[in-house]
Design an enzyme around this catalytic site. Structure first.
Site, PDB file in Angstrom:
ATOM      1  N   GLY A  45      -4.586 -10.917   5.517  1.00 23.72           N
ATOM      2  CA  GLY A  45      -5.375 -12.111   5.249  1.00 23.72           C
ATOM      3  C   GLY A  45      -5.481 -12.351   3.761  1.00 23.72           C
ATOM      4  O   GLY A  45      -5.202 -11.448   2.955  1.00 23.72           O
ATOM      5  N   CYS A 107      -7.925  -4.279   0.938  1.00 23.72           N
ATOM      6  CA  CYS A 107      -8.048  -5.641   0.410  1.00 23.72           C
ATOM      7  C   CYS A 107      -7.011  -5.814  -0.682  1.00 23.72           C
ATOM      8  O   CYS A 107      -6.839  -4.934  -1.530  1.00 23.72           O
ATOM      9  CB  CYS A 107      -9.455  -5.838  -0.146  1.00 23.72           C
ATOM     10  SG  CYS A 107      -9.712  -7.467  -0.875  1.00 23.72           S
ATOM     11  N   LEU A 108      -6.324  -6.956  -0.677  1.00 25.45           N
ATOM     12  CA  LEU A 108      -5.274  -7.185  -1.674  1.00 25.45           C
ATOM     13  C   LEU A 108      -5.838  -7.219  -3.097  1.00 25.45           C
ATOM     14  O   LEU A 108      -5.088  -7.017  -4.051  1.00 25.45           O
ATOM     15  CB  LEU A 108      -4.534  -8.492  -1.373  1.00 25.45           C
ATOM     16  CG  LEU A 108      -3.688  -8.506  -0.088  1.00 25.45           C
ATOM     17  CD1 LEU A 108      -3.121  -9.900   0.161  1.00 25.45           C
ATOM     18  CD2 LEU A 108      -2.573  -7.473  -0.149  1.00 25.45           C
ATOM     19  N   HIS A 149     -13.638 -10.289   7.221  1.00 27.15           N
ATOM     20  CA  HIS A 149     -13.342  -9.874   5.842  1.00 27.15           C
ATOM     21  C   HIS A 149     -13.057 -11.112   4.981  1.00 27.15           C
ATOM     22  O   HIS A 149     -13.564 -11.231   3.852  1.00 27.15           O
ATOM     23  CB  HIS A 149     -12.152  -8.910   5.861  1.00 27.15           C
ATOM     24  CG  HIS A 149     -11.700  -8.436   4.520  1.00 27.15           C
ATOM     25  ND1 HIS A 149     -11.793  -7.118   4.120  1.00 27.15           N
ATOM     26  CD2 HIS A 149     -11.137  -9.093   3.474  1.00 27.15           C
ATOM     27  CE1 HIS A 149     -11.319  -6.999   2.885  1.00 27.15           C
ATOM     28  NE2 HIS A 149     -10.904  -8.187   2.468  1.00 27.15           N
TER      29      HIS A 149
HETATM   30 ZN    ZN Z   1      -9.982  -8.891   0.777  1.00 26.18          ZN
END
Ligand code: ZN
Length: 190
Positions: A45, A107-108, A149
């Site tokens: 995402g 998380c990116l 998220h």
């Molecule tokens: Zn994230």
């Protein structure tokens, strides 16, 4: 176009997203870039804040993860989640369903950082699609986790805010280092 992903320490990650009032060609092009960026980063995402724009837009695609299943219901009918992906969420509203479950999350904007996070097992989602039309679905499993998220991002909330205190304390040195590196990189740019 693949956009640079903003990392922890950049203040845009703490900004609340502004509602999208009109899905202009510019907004559509931005969403296409978000999808391309998520794909290139192999993310599940991506929120607009993560590419530097505080807007209420997120994209999700759970197809890359095969060991953590998702469920999807549209009008109470089960649908194969893969066929619904990628999903673009404009101005999403969510309602949690079920008891919290704990699962691994990354998380990116926090490269190489993972932690177990408790979140409601399911989620009812309403959002606008690319044509500005409302649509709804109920997600479970990884899809529910990913949507929650990303919607957190749209509210300036990060997964470290939802970690257990002990885990956050354990990760503190890495978080401080990442934050300092991001700030130093920003200072060089400005
Ligand atoms: Zn994230």
């Amino acid at each position: 176009m693949v956009l640079p992903i903003v990392q922890y320490g950049d203040p845009v990650l703490r900004q609340k997203g502004v509602r999208v009032e009109a899905i202009t060609p510019e907004v559509r092009a931005f969403i296409a870039d978000m999808l391309e960026t998520m794909r290139a980063a192999r993310g599940v995402g991506l929120a607009a804040q993560q590419v530097g724009r505080p807007l209420r837009i997120a994209v999700v695609d759970i197809r890359g993860i095969t060991d953590r299943p998702s469920t999807l219901h549209i009008d109470n009918q089960p649908v194969a989640p893969e066929e619904f992906m990628p999903v673009v969420l404009i101005n999403p509203e969510i309602k949690p369903v079920g008891e919290p479950v704990t699962g691994p999350e990354g998380c990116l904007s926090f490269p190489e950082l993972y932690a177990d996070i408790a979140r409601p097992a399911g989620v009812e989602v309403t959002a606008l699609n690319l044509n500005g039309e409302p649509f709804s679905f109920r997600g479970g499993g990884l899809l529910a986790r990913a949507v929650q998220h990303e919607v957190d991002h749209l509210n300036g909330i990060l997964f470290i805010d939802r970690m257990e205190t002990a885990k956050r304390r354990e990760l503190r040195p890495e978080l401080d280092e990442l934050q300092a590196a991001t700030r130093a990189a920003r200072a060089r740019k400005h």
